[in-house]
Motif scaffolding. Structure first.
Motif, mmCIF file in Angstrom:
data_model
loop_
_atom_site.group_PDB
_atom_site.id
_atom_site.type_symbol
_atom_site.label_atom_id
_atom_site.label_comp_id
_atom_site.label_asym_id
_atom_site.label_seq_id
_atom_site.Cartn_x
_atom_site.Cartn_y
_atom_site.Cartn_z
ATOM 1 N N ILE A 1 40.735 40.974 28.676
ATOM 2 C CA ILE A 1 40.694 39.513 28.793
ATOM 3 C C ILE A 1 42.029 38.879 28.413
ATOM 4 O O ILE A 1 42.256 37.699 28.699
ATOM 5 N N SER A 2 42.919 39.653 27.775
ATOM 6 C CA SER A 2 44.227 39.110 27.401
ATOM 7 C C SER A 2 45.223 39.180 28.545
ATOM 8 O O SER A 2 46.273 38.530 28.489
ATOM 9 N N ASP A 3 44.928 39.947 29.556
ATOM 10 C CA ASP A 3 45.875 40.159 30.654
ATOM 11 C C ASP A 3 45.244 39.654 31.942
ATOM 12 O O ASP A 3 44.151 40.074 32.339
ATOM 13 N N SER A 4 45.928 38.737 32.596
ATOM 14 C CA SER A 4 45.410 38.183 33.848
ATOM 15 C C SER A 4 45.330 39.225 34.951
ATOM 16 O O SER A 4 44.688 38.996 35.979
ATOM 17 N N LEU A 5 45.978 40.370 34.765
ATOM 18 C CA LEU A 5 45.918 41.434 35.762
ATOM 19 C C LEU A 5 44.483 41.862 36.022
ATOM 20 O O LEU A 5 44.124 42.218 37.149
ATOM 21 N N TYR A 6 43.656 41.831 34.981
ATOM 22 C CA TYR A 6 42.283 42.333 35.089
ATOM 23 C C TYR A 6 41.297 41.234 35.469
ATOM 24 O O TYR A 6 40.092 41.481 35.516
ATOM 25 N N ASP A 7 41.814 40.037 35.708
ATOM 26 C CA ASP A 7 40.943 38.931 36.092
ATOM 27 C C ASP A 7 40.948 38.720 37.600
ATOM 28 O O ASP A 7 40.339 37.776 38.094
ATOM 29 N N MET A 8 41.626 39.585 38.319
ATOM 30 C CA MET A 8 41.717 39.449 39.771
ATOM 31 C C MET A 8 40.641 40.283 40.456
ATOM 32 O O MET A 8 40.168 41.276 39.917
ATOM 33 N N ILE A 9 40.256 39.839 41.634
ATOM 34 C CA ILE A 9 39.218 40.557 42.393
ATOM 35 C C ILE A 9 39.833 41.579 43.324
ATOM 36 O O ILE A 9 39.142 42.156 44.174
ATOM 37 N N ALA A 10 41.100 41.811 43.170
ATOM 38 C CA ALA A 10 41.785 42.858 43.924
ATOM 39 C C ALA A 10 43.073 43.173 43.189
ATOM 40 O O ALA A 10 43.587 42.379 42.412
ATOM 41 N N GLY A 11 43.566 44.365 43.392
ATOM 42 C CA GLY A 11 44.811 44.725 42.748
ATOM 43 C C GLY A 11 44.653 45.911 41.825
ATOM 44 O O GLY A 11 43.619 46.607 41.795
ATOM 45 N N ALA A 12 45.705 46.145 41.027
ATOM 46 C CA ALA A 12 45.753 47.354 40.203
ATOM 47 C C ALA A 12 44.689 47.374 39.123
ATOM 48 O O ALA A 12 44.190 48.436 38.745
ATOM 49 N N LEU B 1 24.232 45.238 21.067
ATOM 50 C CA LEU B 1 24.594 43.830 20.918
ATOM 51 C C LEU B 1 26.090 43.634 21.123
ATOM 52 O O LEU B 1 26.516 42.654 21.768
ATOM 53 N N MET B 2 26.881 44.535 20.599
ATOM 54 C CA MET B 2 28.326 44.426 20.794
ATOM 55 C C MET B 2 28.681 44.541 22.271
ATOM 56 O O MET B 2 29.546 43.803 22.774
ATOM 57 N N ALA B 3 28.023 45.442 22.981
ATOM 58 C CA ALA B 3 28.317 45.628 24.401
ATOM 59 C C ALA B 3 28.034 44.355 25.194
ATOM 60 O O ALA B 3 28.872 43.891 25.978
ATOM 61 N N VAL B 4 26.859 43.769 24.997
ATOM 62 C CA VAL B 4 26.533 42.556 25.759
ATOM 63 C C VAL B 4 27.365 41.371 25.274
ATOM 64 O O VAL B 4 27.682 40.464 26.060
ATOM 65 N N SER B 5 27.748 41.366 23.992
ATOM 66 C CA SER B 5 28.607 40.289 23.496
ATOM 67 C C SER B 5 29.979 40.353 24.157
ATOM 68 O O SER B 5 30.563 39.311 24.492
ATOM 69 N N MET B 6 30.479 41.555 24.342
ATOM 70 C CA MET B 6 31.761 41.690 25.024
ATOM 71 C C MET B 6 31.656 41.284 26.499
ATOM 72 O O MET B 6 32.570 40.678 27.055
ATOM 73 N N LEU B 7 30.536 41.605 27.127
ATOM 74 C CA LEU B 7 30.337 41.166 28.509
ATOM 75 C C LEU B 7 30.255 39.649 28.591
ATOM 76 O O LEU B 7 30.746 39.031 29.544
ATOM 77 N N GLU B 8 29.627 39.038 27.602
ATOM 78 C CA GLU B 8 29.547 37.582 27.584
ATOM 79 C C GLU B 8 30.913 36.955 27.307
ATOM 80 O O GLU B 8 31.246 35.901 27.846
ATOM 81 N N LYS B 9 31.700 37.621 26.485
ATOM 82 C CA LYS B 9 33.007 37.079 26.101
ATOM 83 C C LYS B 9 34.002 37.113 27.248
ATOM 84 O O LYS B 9 34.829 36.213 27.389
ATOM 85 N N GLY B 10 33.921 38.145 28.080
ATOM 86 C CA GLY B 10 34.919 38.325 29.129
ATOM 87 C C GLY B 10 34.512 37.694 30.435
ATOM 88 O O GLY B 10 33.684 38.244 31.182
#
Length: 1509
Positions: free
Chosen positions: A604-615, A641-650
């Protein structure tokens, strides 16, 4: 000291001497108290609070210090509750006062901590007691000679002085006077506590007026001089404390005394006592902070004060190891204050730091825990970096690598974070070294972004390059490096503490360059070899990192670094995929949680992983799948709980979570055992509904129905609260997606908004506030009811939280629904209530009230005055509030839903309501249909009324005369003769004996006078119908209502017997009884409180009903399920006898539980608790789960079931239970197929650990699964405990040729019954009362005829015939004929011979004669000739005055003989029966046909008399 609610184990933990254990017990107690508070009972009415109060009182009376420590922990937990009432708060203060009087220091210290917590809350009930506590403390300081009392008084004064309560300000001088002697105490502990109290007291000085402030400061100054003049260690120590206080709180007062203070500190810096020396050194930063310019320019002996102190501190840091930490911290504080003036001392300071770190790296082990001096050094570096910024770059760069030799620890991370934020040029070097250290700890190799060409080259030459240049030579690195791994001395105790502390450091490192991206082509082993072969070029950081022993705590800390530092400038894709994701399956749950945090933070800190295509697209997709898999399969609820919390956070995960397979997995988590997991998943689902609505909306519609049903059917406060929270979370997260369902949600929550604990009601108001924002049109029809609830809540001051939520709901309704001015007109007292809130409530509520007043708008004063006058006319505010309650009665909010789910999954909710904005929703189909609420109208166990239901009210028993209505048995019989049987042998009809028996029993059931025989009549019906198969169907429409009417009229304790017999009747009739079962379902009231025996018979009735109807109970399934669930919930015993019966019924009902799994499955899983339940209970629960899983799809609960089974398998020792667990696993494997493989690694590991890995059944199923040949096996049907008496399991409903079996009779026994009277006659010839014996003989003879009848229906009435005379008389003829027809001729003649002998007796009772006559007429009607002369029968009729029968037999006699006497008797009989026309007819006939008789002398007068008449 165990109690009903507070378990003895919890009490023992509270009494522990270990503080950590007491804190853990406090968390458990707090949870117990919160659950108790949510029950709706408050204050002393709550049993948990009452028991806790009694427990505290008993512990206070004890002389054991452990009991007193337990009291402090309990009171601390109570103080944390926000729902305490006034009397509870006062009682808590009184109990604290008792603890203060104890003589144990630990108890008093902890009690003072509780007191501090209470004072911080500023309860209105506590503030008036402050002066009392002050005076108590002064009294102890003045009169007591007990050190514990003194320290307790000082602790109280410290708390009160630091509380900011205005009344304490007036006691400041008095407090100073009392603690002055203690500042000079010879005991260090007492002196230090007095110093802390002194410091807290001086915080009051700035709040005083000028004159009083001057008095206080002069007083302190005078006491300082006195302390200095003492010349003792205690005096100097006290003087330094006073000097520090004056510098910190004296303001301009110390400007004239700055030189004196400085000289005092300089003189005492080398004092012989280390305590005084350390305190003097701590004064230096205070002096610098007070006046930086004076500190830098003031000269002593030709040198500035800054230079003198700096040189001294630097020298002390180098040579004095004990005072090194305080020296460095003082230097750092001085540098922060003086800044530019201190720049000339940066070089010597950093040089000293470098030398010390070099020396320490050679002499101590590398661990992830630092000593005090090392921590101080790292803190000093951070402070210097923040103070001087980039100008410190050169100095920090030289010692950066040495900082990493201190090990991976909290102090290092915080220091590096501050350095990176202050010096941008050092961000990249810090990141490089941190990544290397973390990577070596995690994967035993330095970090490097993927560079394929460079990796290939280094593999060929056998070396590995670092991505930064070491700042010291290789030789120095080798000199500093240690040999052999050294274990970490002190492990991190809690991963959460590490995470929180790192979060608090506010790490936000920004970098300016990007690393190259690519795919690594070298294997881990090759890179490790390259690292070893290239050891000469290995940096000091890498060398230090390799010396750290790898433990779970080390891994957690390394992962926490990744979670808190920003590495977005690096290409972390390969590191995440190859190094971090494997830690998601680590054996330690804490490591798994930390890995999830680290991975999520990187993505979530890197916009690279927020794209729907790419590396980064594939990396994000893999992470999402792994997180969801962990959330579904991990056995640790905190990890899930940690797993779903991380999914909710990102939010970068939303696109990937919107995939269909991931959506299905997320909906699986809605049934997780951990409520926090379910709540978080609700939030995720509501968020991703816009990502893929076609796949999310259909199951979400069903989810809404399920949540509303859970809220309606919840049996406990906790269940209702959880359902409310989930509904609120869905509303808040889904927003406009639930627009069509606002009306349905409102219809469910509005009836519950005025009842329940404050927390739940508050959430309901919050939900209404959110719904008003989403769909204002749907709110409009319910506006009056919502407004009434809001006004009622605002007028109730019991809960601030409820009023705050009601205010928000009112504000949103006004803002979004146009509800302006109208509330003032409808409820004029609302404006007064809002003004009162502005005067008395907290600032937060005042702000909300102002917002609401603004949203409601301004009403015309004239209109408002009219509204007030109308309100006064109606009875004032009180009357109006009664009208508020009455408003609810005017609304008819019915929970009528039509929910249909089409094969594609779309659902439709149609609500029957007066809301013009709610109508039919889109989508049609069939599948699930819900009419009304799940429960519908509740009915009492024994009080169901005809035509309606309701609970049976307490009071006198019902009047039996009002229970039985005019409904009587079918009228196809006249007595015991069929109406259409003239001229036929009607007894030859197979149904005749059934009809006559059923009608006889129905007459008993419908007769209030025969109430004592009703049970036997029902039993006779069961016995009668058992062998008849489908023949009994034609009688059920009369039998079932008759039984129910008899049951309602019976006393409550007899109800269970009736229900048991009804169950047997259902088991006999099976499908034939379906049209008549509607009244039976009224018996299953889940709210009624009934006995265990009544529960058992009702459960038995359910079982036979389900079995008889092949599991299809139709719309009544919900009522049955809720009743069974209520039985399970109420049974809290360890044996669970009632629950076992209920789950057996659920096992039979399993094919119909598809729509009720969310109610049933959690109860069954809750029984799988080896700590509270016996093995047999768990085995039966597992068998029920197996049956349900074999009948319906349990995919939505697969994760929850398997996680429970895995935990159970880890602790289970009983072989039978292990076998049942494995059987359940195999059935789930059959149902889940490939999805089961997600759980197999964990299951296989546990089975291997338990030594059962070679289980043949599990192995075969596993082989079949991987071979693609595993198919579900149909499980054998479970039989009900209560079987029908026929033993039949299926009926051929179309079989019309069924022949009723004929039973054998015992001729000898029957013959003895009619011969017994002969013996009695011989023995009793001379005795009186022979008629009684004759009647007794007739009764016995009748009973034997019924009992020996070859007709099963007749014989079924034998037991009832023994006690019911009416039944004996009614069945005598049919029983006699049924036996007589099968008797040989000789026995037939003998039977009638004895009947004639009895009838010929002169003292024979008339009842016997009438019985014989009735039998004769019955047989004559049946075309059977009775072997008794009609003339004799006529005599019998004459003797018993049966004139009609006598007339019949005289007519027969006249047709044969035709003599005078017969004619005479015929005429007399007709006259006696008022049949004058018949008499005249006979006369005319005689005159015409037999004139010879008319000419008879004797007959003439009689004929003439008849003629004239």
């Amino acid at each position: 000291m165990s109690s009903k609610h507070i378990q003895s184990g919890l009490i023992q933990k509270l009494r522990s001497l270990n503080k950590d254990e007491r804190q853990s017990a406090s968390v458990d107690l707090l949870k117990l108290l919160e659950d108790a508070a949510s029950s709706g009972k408050h204050g002393d009415n709550n049993p948990v609070y009452t028991e806790l109060n009694l427990l505290v009182r008993s512990l206070l009376e004890s002389s054991n210090n452990q009991d007193h420590l337990a009291c402090t922990t309990m009171l601390l937990t109570l103080a944390a509750m926000d729902t305490l009432e006034k009397n509870q708060k006062v009682r808590l203060m009184i109990q604290l006062g008792s603890l203060f009087k104890k003589n144990d220091m630990a108890v008093c210290v902890e009690a003072a901590e509780v007191y501090k917590r209470v004072i911080q809350k500023k309860w209105p009930e506590v503030v008036p007691l402050v002066e009392k506590e002050l005076n108590q403390s002064f009294e102890w300081l003045e009169n007591e000679r007990n050190e514990v009392r003194w320290i307790t008084a000082l602790l109280l004064l410290e708390t009160l002085c630091g509380s900011g309560i205005p009344v304490v300000c007036g006691y400041t001088l008095k407090v100073l006077n009392y603690i002055s002697p203690l500042l000079r105490s010879s005991k260090l502990e007492l002196r230090m506590q007095a110093a802390r109290t002194f410091d807290a007291c001086l915080t009051q000085v700035p709040r005083q007026n000028d004159m009083l402030r001057s008095i206080l400061l002069n007083h302190v100054s005078e006491e300082l001089v006195k302390d200095w003049q003492l010349g003792t260690v205690e005096g100097y120590h006290a003087a330094l404390f006073r000097c520090q206080g004056l510098l910190q709180y004296g303001g301009t007062f110390m400007q004239t005394h700055f030189q004196e203070a400085s000289e005092m500190a300089l003189k005492l810096r080398d004092y012989r006592d280390p305590v005084v020396r350390k305190k003097a050194m701590s004064i230096f930063p205070v002096l610098a902070q007070y006046s930086p310019k004076s500190f830098a320019n003031f000269r002593i002996n030709g040198n500035t004060l800054l230079a003198t102190i700096s040189d001294y501190l630097i020298n002390q840091a180098r040579v004095n190891e004990r005072e090194r930490a305080s020296s460095f911290l003082s230097l750092a504080s001085i540098a922060r204050c003086c800044k530019e003036d201190f720049e000339c001392f940066l070089e010597p300071t950093t040089k000293a730091i470098r030398e010390i770190l070099m020396q320490q790296s050679k002499t101590r082990n590398i661990t992830n825990e630092t000593d005090e001096s090392t921590t101080a050094i790292l803190q000093t570096i951070a402070i210097l970096a923040k103070a001087f910024g980039p100008s410190l770059t050169k100095h920090i760069h030289e010692i950066l690598n040495l900082m990493f030799t201190t090990g991976l620890n909290q102090a290092l991370c915080e220091s590096l974070a501050d350095i990176g934020n202050s010096i941008a040029r050092l961000q990249k070097p810090i990141q490089d070294r941190l990544l290397d250290m973390v990577s070596i700890i995690l994967v035993d190799m330095p970090f490097r972004s993927v560079q394929p060409s460079l990796d290939s080259l280094e593999n060929r030459i056998g070396t590995m390059s670092l991505h930064y240049t070491p700042s010291i030579s290789t030789r120095e690195s080798l000199e500093v490096g240690l040999t052999g791994p050294i274990p970490i001395a002190s492990a991190i105790e809690n991963a959460e503490i590490v995470t929180d502390s790192l979060n608090n450091s506010a790490v936000t490192l920004e970098v300016s360059s990007k690393s190259q991206q690519g795919n690594s082509t070298s294997s881990l082993e090759t890179e490790n070899n390259a690292i070893r072969s290239g050891s000469e070029s290995m940096s000091l950081v890498v060398s230090a990192a390799k010396k750290i022993a790898i433990t779970d705590e080390t891994l957690i800390f390394a992962l926490c670094i990744l979670s808190n530092f920003n590495f977005s400038s690096r290409n972390m894709s390969g590191f995440v995929t190859n190094s971090l994701i494997p830690y998601l399956t680590h054996s330690s749950a804490a490591v798994r949680r930390s890995a999830m945090q680290a991975i999520t933070h990187i993505l979530i800190s890197d916009s690279l992983y927020d794209m729907i295509a790419g590396a980064g697209f594939e990396v994000t997709a893999e992470v999402v799948q792994r997180l969801i898999a962990s959330a579904v399969t991990d056995i640790d609820p905190e990890v899930r709980l940690m797993a779903v919390s991380m999914l909710e956070k990102g939010h970068c995960f939303d696109f990937h979570m919107g995939k269909s397979q991931n959506i299905q997995s997320l909906f699986l988590l809605l049934n997780d055992e951990a409520f926090d997991v379910r709540l978080t998943v609700i939030s995720i689902i509501g968020r991703i509904v816009n990502v893929n609505p076609s796949h999310v909306m259909p199951p979400m519609r069903c989810l809404i129905v399920q949540l509303l049903t859970q809220l309606e059917s919840a049996r406990s406060i906790r269940e209702r609260d959880e359902s409310t929270q989930m509904i609120m979370m869905l509303v808040l997260s889904a927003n406009q997606s639930i627009h069509p369902y606002v009306s349905d949600i409102l219809r469910t929550i509005l009836p519950r908004i005025n009842n329940g604990p404050p927390q739940q009601v508050s959430r309901l108001f919050d939900t209404i506030a959110a719904l008003a924002r989403i769909n204002s049109n749907a709110i409009a029809p319910y506006a009056n009811r919502i407004l009434a609830s809001i006004v009622q809540t605002l007028s109730n001051s019991s809960s601030s939280r409820k009023r705050m939520s009601a205010l928000k709901a009112l504000g949103n309704c006004a803002s979004y629904c146009g509800m302006v001015i109208y509330p003032y007109k409808q409820y004029p007292q609302l404006f007064t209530t809002l003004l009162l809130l502005l005067k008395t409530e907290s600032d937060e509520m005042k702000e909300e009230t102002m917002r609401v007043i603004g949203a409601l708008g301004a009403i015309d004063p004239h209109q408002y005055k009219e509204a007030v006058n109308q309100d006064l006319i109606k009875g004032g505010s009180t009357s109006n509030m009664s009208g508020v309650s009455g408003t609810f009665a005017t609304f008819s909010i019915e929970n009528n839903y039509n929910i249909s789910v089409n094969p594609g999954g779309d659902a439709n909710i149609n609500g029957a309501t007066d809301n013009p904005f709610s109508g039919a929703r889109a989508g049609t189909g069939a599948g699930i249909r819900r009419q009304g609420s799940l429960l519908g109208k509740k009915h009492g166990f024994n009080a169901a009324k005809r035509g309606g239901g309701g609970k049976r009210q307490a009071g006198p028993p019902p009047n039996v005369m009002t229970v039985f209505n005019s409904e009587m048995p079918r009228d196809n019989l006249v007595g015991d003769i069929q109406v259409d049987s003239y001229g036929t042998e009607f007894t030859s009809d197979p149904n005749y004996y059934i009809s006559v028996s059923v009608n006889a029993l129905l007459r008993i059931l419908n007769s209030p006078a025969d109430a004592k025989s009703h049970l036997l009549a029902v039993q006779a019906l069961n016995t009668m119908f058992a062998p008849l198969q489908n023949v009994c169907g034609q009688y059920l429409d009369s039998v079932v209502p008759a039984i129910l009417r008899a049951m309602r009229a019976a006393p409550p304790e007899a109800a269970e017997s009736y229900i048991e017999r009804l169950g047997r009747l259902v088991g006999i009739a099976r499908q034939l009884i379906r049209p008549y079962l509607e009244p039976l379902f009224e018996l299953f009231d889940s709210e009624a409180v009934i006995s265990e025996q009544q529960q058992n018979v009702l459960i038995g009735l359910i079982e036979v009903m389900v079995d008889a109807l092949s599991g299809n109970l139709g719309e009544h399934t919900s009522k049955v399920v809720m009743f069974l669930i209520s039985v399970i919930d109420r049974d809290v015993s360890k044996t669970c006898r009632q629950a076992l019966n209920a789950i057996h019924a659920l096992q039979i009902l399993s094919p119909s539980l598809d729509n009720y799994l969310f109610l049933v499955m959690p109860r069954l899983i809750a029984l799988l608790n080896p700590e509270t339940k016996q093995a047999v209970v768990m085995i039966r629960s597992l068998e029920t789960i197996q049956s349900i899983a074999s009948s319906v799809s349990c995919r939505s609960f697969a994760s929850r079931i398997l996680q429970t089974l895995i935990r159970l398998l880890q602790t289970t020792l009983a072989l039978e239970l292990q076998t049942s667990i494995i059987d359940t696993l195999c059935i789930l494997m059959e149902q889940l197929q490939d999805e089961f493989t997600l759980f197999m690694p964990t299951i296989n590991a546990i089975m291997k650990k338990r030594g059962i890995a070679d289980n043949p059944k599990y192995e075969r199923h596993s082989w079949l699964l991987f071979s693609g040949k595993l198919e579900p096996v149909q499980k054998q049907r479970v039989q009900p405990f209560l079987q029908g008496e026929s033993g039949q399991t299926d009926l051929l409903l179309g079989n019309s040729t069924f022949e009723i079996p004929r039973l054998n009779i015992d001729i000898n026994q029957l013959r003895n019954s009619w011969l017994v009277q002969q013996h009695q006659q011989q023995q009793s010839q001379q005795q009186q009362g022979n008629s009684v014996n004759l009647m007794r003989w007739l009764d016995n003879f009748t009973i034997e005829l019924i009992g020996q009848s070859p007709s099963p229906p007749i014989r079924a009435c034998k037991e009832l015939a023994r006690s019911n005379q009416g039944l004996r008389g009614e069945l005598f003829n049919a029983a006699f004929v049924s036996c007589w027809t099968v008797l040989p001729l000789e026995y037939q003649q003998e039977m009638f011979k004895y009947l004639q002998d009895v009838a010929s007796r002169p003292d024979v009772p008339a009842d016997i004669l009438q019985t014989i006559l009735s039998l004769a007429g019955f047989m004559e009607r049946d075309e059977k000739q009775i072997p008794i002369n009609p003339k004799v029968l006529g005599e019998y009729a004459s003797r018993c005055h049966a004139l009609a029968k006598e007339l019949h037999y005289k007519e027969t006699e006249w047709t044969v003989e035709g003599d005078y006497d017969t004619i005479k008797q015929l005429i007399e009989l007709n006259q006696s029966l008022d049949m004058h026309d018949s008499a005249i007819g006979i006369l005319n006939y005689v005159r015409k046909e037999q004139p010879d008789i008319e000419e008879s002398v004797e007959c003439s007068p009689i004929l003439d008399q008849q003629h004239y008449q």
